[in-house]
Design a protein around this motif. Structure first.
Motif, PDB file in Angstrom:
ATOM      1  N   THR A 148       0.559  -1.584   0.411  1.00 27.49           N
ATOM      2  CA  THR A 148      -0.275  -0.049  -0.272  1.00 27.49           C
ATOM      3  C   THR A 148       1.224   1.354   0.237  1.00 27.49           C
ATOM      4  O   THR A 148       2.099   1.058   1.176  1.00 27.49           O
ATOM      5  CB  THR A 148      -1.100  -0.057   1.132  1.00 27.49           C
ATOM      6  OG1 THR A 148      -1.723  -1.293   1.328  1.00 27.49           O
ATOM      7  CG2 THR A 148      -1.684   1.361   1.095  1.00 27.49           C
ATOM      8  N   LYS A 150       1.912   5.044   1.080  1.00 31.37           N
ATOM      9  CA  LYS A 150       1.775   5.788   1.814  1.00 31.37           C
ATOM     10  C   LYS A 150       3.219   6.863   1.625  1.00 31.37           C
ATOM     11  O   LYS A 150       3.956   6.966   1.444  1.00 31.37           O
ATOM     12  CB  LYS A 150       2.835   4.909   3.494  1.00 31.37           C
ATOM     13  CG  LYS A 150       2.594   5.927   4.729  1.00 31.37           C
ATOM     14  CD  LYS A 150       2.767   4.984   6.148  1.00 31.37           C
ATOM     15  CE  LYS A 150       2.830   5.724   7.167  1.00 31.37           C
ATOM     16  NZ  LYS A 150       1.562   6.464   7.143  1.00 31.37           N
ATOM     17  N   ASP A 176      -1.030   7.632  -3.116  1.00 36.92           N
ATOM     18  CA  ASP A 176      -0.939   7.780  -1.610  1.00 36.92           C
ATOM     19  C   ASP A 176      -2.074   6.771  -1.593  1.00 36.92           C
ATOM     20  O   ASP A 176      -3.446   6.748  -2.267  1.00 36.92           O
ATOM     21  CB  ASP A 176      -1.456   8.603  -0.290  1.00 36.92           C
ATOM     22  CG  ASP A 176      -1.792   8.213   0.769  1.00 36.92           C
ATOM     23  OD1 ASP A 176      -0.303   8.126   1.743  1.00 36.92           O
ATOM     24  OD2 ASP A 176      -2.559   8.899   1.503  1.00 36.92           O
ATOM     25  N   LYS A 179      -3.140   0.526  -3.329  1.00 37.00           N
ATOM     26  CA  LYS A 179      -2.409  -1.393  -3.084  1.00 37.00           C
ATOM     27  C   LYS A 179      -2.249  -1.716  -4.796  1.00 37.00           C
ATOM     28  O   LYS A 179      -2.514  -1.593  -5.328  1.00 37.00           O
ATOM     29  CB  LYS A 179      -3.878  -2.344  -2.619  1.00 37.00           C
ATOM     30  CG  LYS A 179      -4.414  -1.113  -0.993  1.00 37.00           C
ATOM     31  CD  LYS A 179      -5.410  -3.143  -0.823  1.00 37.00           C
ATOM     32  CE  LYS A 179      -5.875  -1.794   0.941  1.00 37.00           C
ATOM     33  NZ  LYS A 179      -4.365  -1.801   2.289  1.00 37.00           N
ATOM     34  N   THR A 207       5.865   2.602   1.374  1.00 31.87           N
ATOM     35  CA  THR A 207       5.148   1.371   1.535  1.00 31.87           C
ATOM     36  C   THR A 207       4.562   1.916   3.281  1.00 31.87           C
ATOM     37  O   THR A 207       5.571   2.748   3.976  1.00 31.87           O
ATOM     38  CB  THR A 207       5.528   0.243   0.460  1.00 31.87           C
ATOM     39  OG1 THR A 207       5.920  -0.226   1.756  1.00 31.87           O
ATOM     40  CG2 THR A 207       5.349   0.868  -0.964  1.00 31.87           C
ATOM     41  N   THR A 208       3.293   0.847   3.198  1.00 31.47           N
ATOM     42  CA  THR A 208       3.307   1.147   4.631  1.00 31.47           C
ATOM     43  C   THR A 208       3.758  -0.046   5.077  1.00 31.47           C
ATOM     44  O   THR A 208       4.313   0.240   6.487  1.00 31.47           O
ATOM     45  CB  THR A 208       1.894   0.143   4.778  1.00 31.47           C
ATOM     46  OG1 THR A 208       1.487  -0.495   4.118  1.00 31.47           O
ATOM     47  CG2 THR A 208       0.380   2.161   5.093  1.00 31.47           C
ATOM     48  N   ALA A 211       7.459   2.317   6.127  1.00 32.80           N
ATOM     49  CA  ALA A 211       7.322   3.804   6.117  1.00 32.80           C
ATOM     50  C   ALA A 211       8.290   3.583   7.932  1.00 32.80           C
ATOM     51  O   ALA A 211       8.564   5.022   7.023  1.00 32.80           O
ATOM     52  CB  ALA A 211       6.137   3.922   6.186  1.00 32.80           C
ATOM     53  N   ASP A 212       8.156   3.214   8.424  1.00 31.70           N
ATOM     54  CA  ASP A 212       9.693   3.443   9.769  1.00 31.70           C
ATOM     55  C   ASP A 212      11.004   3.518   9.104  1.00 31.70           C
ATOM     56  O   ASP A 212      11.750   3.616  10.916  1.00 31.70           O
ATOM     57  CB  ASP A 212       8.450   2.459  10.566  1.00 31.70           C
ATOM     58  CG  ASP A 212       8.794   1.042  10.957  1.00 31.70           C
ATOM     59  OD1 ASP A 212       9.259   0.940   9.564  1.00 31.70           O
ATOM     60  OD2 ASP A 212       8.717   0.528  12.285  1.00 31.70           O
TER      61      ASP A 212
END
Length: 281
Positions: A148, A150, A176, A179, A207-208, A211-212
């Motif tokens: 997905t 992000k 954003d 999918k 992407t999700t 992302a972090d």
């Protein structure tokens, strides 16, 4: 959940004790003391106790806490570190924990039965299983078959071809929140990208899934994995630092020794197979 992660105390039992000891929040002894923990400084309260000659009333000091979370943390530390409660640490069968707590944590002769009833009635073992899933390693690899996007809301990101060139106008497609099915990934421009068409790749960072920008070491519980230099040489002793469950910020990726590895230091990389994106084997 933190009670299990940090001290190996079952969430189901803690939740049931909270309900029982506080009368479902209506009979709290001591400020923010939802778990009936005695001690000072605290508040002097009447309490019912069971003894050899039956039930009797007495007064006792119940500890005061700044917040419910402080009370919860104290409870987990108490059960997790006090030698008296050693048999409950790491015990996964809640019935064995509740049986032990009767007579050690509380004098009530129906303490075990009361806790078991709450746990059973409200299905609290689902919280235990969730805690087990988060801490038992190695985990199953994160599913990356669908990604997905992000990014900034209502905007898109550029895709790249396998030569590393951006694809003009692709940001109008990869908006954003959309999918996309993937067909694997590869290192392009020093970062991992997911293939979404024959020659279109989306950077993991957008992407999700990525992302972090962190990776979690996914290996056998209580062990660590070796890191590698960019030249392919392993780093002696790095498994003492790259412990299972530890989280590391990444700043790129590379193909080393024929496999994708994530950069976690100036010249230190961890293999993808030993992160949440691999099976840890």
């Amino acid at each position: 959940m933190d009670g299990w992660k940090k001290y190996k105390i079952l969430p189901s039992v803690t939740a049931a004790q909270t309900a029982l000891e506080s009368g479902w929040g209506q009979n709290i002894s001591g400020k923010n003391n939802f778990l009936g923990i005695k001690g000072q400084p605290g508040t002097l309260c009447w309490t019912q106790e069971d003894g050899p000659n039956g039930t009797y009333s007495t007064q006792a000091y119940f500890k005061d806490f700044a917040s419910f979370s402080d009370c919860l943390e104290y409870h987990n530390i108490l059960l997790g570190t006090n030698p008296i409660y050693k048999p409950v640490v790491g015990q996964r069968d809640y019935t064995k924990v509740t049986a032990y707590l009767q007579g050690t944590y509380a004098t009530s002769k129906v303490y075990t039965r009361s806790l078991n009833g709450i746990i059973s009635s409200f299905g609290l073992t689902s919280w235990d299983q969730e805690a087990f899933n988060e801490t038992d390693f190695p985990h199953a690899a994160v599913d990356t078959s669908v990604i997905t996007i992000k990014y900034i809301q209502n905007y898109g990101v550029l895709a790249f071809n396998d030569s590393g060139a951006s694809i003009g106008g692709s940001n109008k497609t990869f908006i954003d929140g959309t999918k996309w099915q993937t067909a694997g990934s590869k290192i392009i421009n020093g970062e991992e990208m997911y293939q979404v068409s024959p020659n279109e790749y989306i950077p993991k960072q957008y992407t999700t899934i990525g992302a972090d920008g962190t990776v979690t070491i996914n290996y056998t519980q209580g062990y660590g994995v070796l890191g590698y230099h960019l030249n392919g040489a392993s780093i002696p002793g790095s498994n003492q630092t790259l412990k299972t469950g530890s989280v590391w910020k990444t700043s790129g990726a590379a193909t080393i020794n024929g496999q994708i590895m994530y950069k976690i230091a100036t010249d230190e990389y961890v293999p993808k197979e030993f992160t949440q994106f691999g099976n840890g084997k």
